[in-house]
Design an enzyme around this catalytic site. Structure first.
Site, PDB file in Angstrom:
ATOM      1  N   GLU A   1       0.863  -1.154  -0.033  1.00  8.29           N
ATOM      2  CA  GLU A   1       0.004   0.034  -0.144  1.00  8.29           C
ATOM      3  C   GLU A   1       0.806   1.293   0.041  1.00  8.29           C
ATOM      4  O   GLU A   1       1.945   1.140   0.869  1.00  8.29           O
ATOM      5  CB  GLU A   1      -0.923   0.164   1.310  1.00  8.29           C
ATOM      6  CG  GLU A   1      -0.391  -0.268   2.735  1.00  8.29           C
ATOM      7  CD  GLU A   1      -1.179  -0.164   3.521  1.00  8.29           C
ATOM      8  OE1 GLU A   1      -1.632   0.819   4.404  1.00  8.29           O
ATOM      9  OE2 GLU A   1      -1.934  -1.283   3.743  1.00  8.29           O
ATOM     10  N   CYS A   2       0.531   2.177  -0.675  1.00 10.79           N
ATOM     11  CA  CYS A   2       0.929   3.501  -1.059  1.00 10.79           C
ATOM     12  C   CYS A   2       2.628   3.306  -1.006  1.00 10.79           C
ATOM     13  O   CYS A   2       3.193   3.021  -2.243  1.00 10.79           O
ATOM     14  CB  CYS A   2       0.677   4.272   0.344  1.00 10.79           C
ATOM     15  SG  CYS A   2       1.004   6.180   0.058  1.00 10.79           S
TER      16      CYS A   2
END
Length: 456
Positions: free
Chosen positions: A332-333
Site C-alpha cells: 500500500e502507498c
C-alpha cells in the site's frame, strides 16, 4: 480490562492551533512523572502517531469513526488502555471537523463521546483577550453531551496576557485555563507536506520532545488536568475478545525508516488469526526471511530513501522471486511505489526500484490525493470475492503509471461517494495500490487474506 484512572482528548479550535505540540509535551511530562501513558490519534494520520511513541513510550492507536465502525471504538480504546494510568488522545483538525459538514462523523468530538473522554481545548490565543471567552463558549455549548474540562492557551505573549485570558474564562463561568504555552521557536517541529516530518527521519525528535515536556510541566497545571480528567464513570464498556489462535502462518512485514505506516489494529487482526509478522528491511536486508507465506509492504516515504532502496538489488531480486512463486503480496502507498520498475524524482532523475510491477512511479510537484476512501475490489483476490468493500484513506504526492493492459485492483470513491475511479494493480497474486485500508471496516477481508496465505 478496566478504564485508565485518567483520560482526556486534546482538541484544537482549528488545525494549527498547537494540539500536537501540547500533546507531545503532555505525554512526555506525564511519563516523566512515572505514569504509564497510552497514546491515541483521532483520524487516519500515521505521522503524529509515530511521534507519540517517542513521547509516551507505547504504540499509539488510531481511532477513526469513519473508517472503523463506531460501535467498535469503545472496546478498541479500552483494550489498548490495558495497564495504562492515563490515556491521551490527540484530535484531528478542529474539534467538530470530520467527514461531514452537518454531523459529528469522523470528528474528534465523536471519538471523545464514544470513549467518554473529556476534552482539553487548545486555543491559539495570539492577539486575543476577552474574546477567548466568546470563542470557548461556542465550543463548550455547541454539542450538549460533550464535556470540555479545561482550556490550554497557546502562543501567549506574557504573564499579563495569561491573566487576562484566565479572568475572561472565569468571569464567563467557562472551564478553567489549565495553562498557557508561550511563543517559542524551540517548540517548532520540522514539517513537510501537510504535517510533521516523520519520526524516522527526524534525528532531533528526542531532544525536541524533552524540551516540550519541560515547557509543559512548567506552563500547565498538570495536577489540575489529572483531577479534572479523572475517570469517574462506571459504565462498563464492551471488551474485544482476544483470540488465542496458535501461530500457523508467517508473513513478512516491511519495517524500517522507509516503510512504517501501519495501523496497529490491522496488525493485531492478523496476529489474532494466527499470523506471525516477521519484520524485514527493504533498505538494509539482502534477503527476505525464510519460510514466509506472504508479504505486507506498508506505506512511508520511499522517495526520501530512493538511492538506498535503488541500490539494494539483492532485495529487488528476492521480491521478484517471491512474487513469481505466487505467494500473496499486499503493498500500500509507499510499498506500491517501491514495487514499481522505477521512481522518477522531482529533479527528473529516474532510479530503478524492485521491478515487481509492470509500472513506473513519478513524483509530482503537487498533492495527488488526500482524504477518506471507499474501495471495492474489482475481482477475486486476497481480500475475498469481487465486490469486497473496505474503508480507509489515501495521501500521496506521486503517481503510478501502469503499462497498458494492467488489471486494476479497486474501484474507489471519496467519503461522499464521488470520484469513481479504478486504481491500483492486481498482477498475479500481488495486490498494490495507494489505498490504506482499515480492516475494522470489514473483518471478513482479513479472514479471506489469511485463507489466501494458507492456500499458497
Amino acid at each position: 480490562m478496566g478504564q485508565p484512572r485518567h483520560s482526556f482528548c486534546i482538541a484544537g479550535t482549528q488545525s494549527g492551533s498547537g494540539k500536537t505540540t501540547l500533546t507531545l509535551g503532555l505525554m512526555a511530562a506525564l511519563r516523566q512523572r512515572g505514569l504509564t501513558v497510552q497514546p491515541f490519534k483521532c483520524g487516519p494520520d500515521y505521522i503524529d502517531a509515530g511521534h507519540h511513541r517517542h513521547a509516551a513510550g507505547r504504540i499509539s492507536r488510531n481511532l477513526d469513526s469513519w473508517m472503523m465502525p463506531p460501535a467498535s471504538i469503545p472496546a478498541t480504546f479500552q483494550n489498548a488502555c490495558a495497564g495504562a494510568d492515563v490515556a491521551v488522545c490527540e484530535g484531528v483538525m478542529g474539534l467538530f471537523d470530520g467527514a461531514s459538514s452537518t454531523e459529528l462523523k469522523g470528528s474528534t468530538a465523536e471519538i471523545a463521546l464514544l470513549t467518554d473522554m473529556p476534552v482539553v481545548l487548545v486555543v491559539d490565543a495570539r492577539a486575543m483577550a476577552r474574546s477567548i471567552a466568546a470563542l470557548v463558549a461556542g465550543y463548550v455549548h455547541f454539542e450538549k453531551d460533550l464535556r470540555v474540562c479545561g482550556i490550554i492557551a497557546n502562543r501567549v505573549g506574557s504573564e499579563g496576557h495569561a491573566r487576562i485570558l484566565r479572568e475572561a474564562l472565569a468571569a464567563a463561568g467557562l472551564p478553567p485555563l489549565l495553562g498557557c504555552l508561550p511563543r517559542d521557536e524551540a517548540f517548532h517541529m520540522p514539517e513537510r507536506h501537510l504535517g510533521l516530518v516523520a519520526d524516522t527521519e527526524d534525528a532531533g525528535v528526542a531532544d525536541r520532545i524533552e524540551t516540550l515536556a519541560t515547557a509543559v510541566e512548567s506552563a500547565v497545571d498538570i495536577d489540575q488536568l489529572l483531577e479534572c480528567s479523572r475517570n469517574l464513570n462506571t459504565k462498563k464498556q464492551a471488551e474485544v475478545a482476544r483470540s488465542t489462535v496458535p501461530v500457523k502462518l508467517r508473513m513478512g512485514l516491511a519495517r524500517d525508516a522507509a516503510f512504517y505506516f501501519y495501523y496497529e489494529d490491522n496488525l493485531d487482526a492478523l496476529r489474532a488469526r494466527g499470523v506471525e509478522l516477521v519484520e524485514f528491511s527493504p533498505l538494509n536486508d539482502a534477503a527476505l526471511p525464510e519460510d514466509l507465506d506472504g508479504l505486507y509492504i506498508g506505506g512511508g516515504f520511499p522517495e526520501q530513501f530512493s538511492a538506498e532502496l535503488s541500490s539494494n538489488i539483492a532485495m529487488h531480486a528476492a521480491l521478484r522471486a517471491f512474487a513469481e512463486s505466487g505467494r500473496p503480496i499486499f503493498a500500500e502507498c509507499g510499498g506500491y511505489m517501491y514495487l514499481c520498475r522505477s521512481l522518477e524524482l522531482p529533479d527528473g532523475n529516474r532510479l530503478p526500484m524492485a521491478g515487481v510491477l509492470a509500472a513506473d512511479c513519478v513524483m509530482r510537484d503537487k498533492r495527488q490525493r488526500l482524504g477518506y476512501t471507499k474501495a471495492r475490489s474489482l475481482q477475486a483476490g486476497i481480500f475475498g470475492s469481487a465486490g469486497t468493500n473496505l474503508r480507509g484513506h489515501e495521501f500521496h504526492w506521486s503517481e503510478v503509471v501502469p503499462d497498458p493492459g494492467q488489471t486494476a485492483l479497486f474501484e474507489v470513491s471519496d467519503a461522499h461517494g464521488r470520484r469513481q475511479e479504478q486504481v491500483g494493480i492486481q498482477q498475479g497474486n500481488t495486490h498494490a495500490s495507494y489505498f490504506h485500508p482499515h480492516f475494522a471496516s470489514n473483518p471478513a477481508a482479513v479472514d479471506a487474506w489469511v485463507t489466501a496465505l494458507e492456500s499458497d
